[in-house]
Design a protein around this motif. Structure first.
Motif, mmCIF file in Angstrom:
data_model
loop_
_atom_site.group_PDB
_atom_site.id
_atom_site.type_symbol
_atom_site.label_atom_id
_atom_site.label_comp_id
_atom_site.label_asym_id
_atom_site.label_seq_id
_atom_site.Cartn_x
_atom_site.Cartn_y
_atom_site.Cartn_z
ATOM 1 N N ASN A 2 0.834 -1.201 0.000
ATOM 2 C CA ASN A 2 0.000 0.000 0.000
ATOM 3 C C ASN A 2 0.874 1.258 0.000
ATOM 4 N N ASN A 3 0.233 2.412 -0.095
ATOM 5 C CA ASN A 3 0.980 3.664 -0.238
ATOM 6 C C ASN A 3 1.828 4.001 0.981
ATOM 7 N N SER A 4 1.339 3.717 2.170
ATOM 8 C CA SER A 4 2.147 4.030 3.353
ATOM 9 C C SER A 4 3.383 3.120 3.424
ATOM 10 N N GLU A 5 3.260 1.869 2.986
ATOM 11 C CA GLU A 5 4.435 0.985 2.925
ATOM 12 C C GLU A 5 5.425 1.482 1.871
ATOM 13 N N ALA A 43 2.374 8.645 2.953
ATOM 14 C CA ALA A 43 2.337 8.148 4.334
ATOM 15 C C ALA A 43 0.907 8.074 4.853
ATOM 16 N N ASN A 44 0.063 8.985 4.386
ATOM 17 C CA ASN A 44 -1.341 9.016 4.816
ATOM 18 C C ASN A 44 -2.238 8.142 3.951
#
Length: 69
Positions: A2-5, A43-44
């Motif tokens: 996902n985007n935060s990873e 991160a969000n």
């Protein structure tokens, strides 16, 4: 992933290469706030454009590869 990873991986790579947001911004010809906002959005869990992603990777000397699992 996902985007935060993805953000964590980018930040980890920046740390390995001793690159700051300012360093990347200079390489890309943008200001540091642009890089900061891009990483904050990731991160969000928000998305960024593929152009921004590929630009970040290029500034770190990295590429994007699609492979089979």
């Amino acid at each position: 992933m996902n985007n935060s990873e993805l953000c964590k991986k980018i930040k980890s790579e920046m740390k390995k290469q001793n690159l700051t947001q300012s360093d990347i911004a200079k390489t890309l010809g943008v200001n540091r706030a642009d890089i900061s906002l891009t990483l904050k959005n990731l991160a969000n869990g928000k998305s960024i454009t593929t152009n921004k992603l590929f630009s970040l990777l290029k500034a770190m000397g990295k590429t994007f590869t699609i492979s089979d699992k």
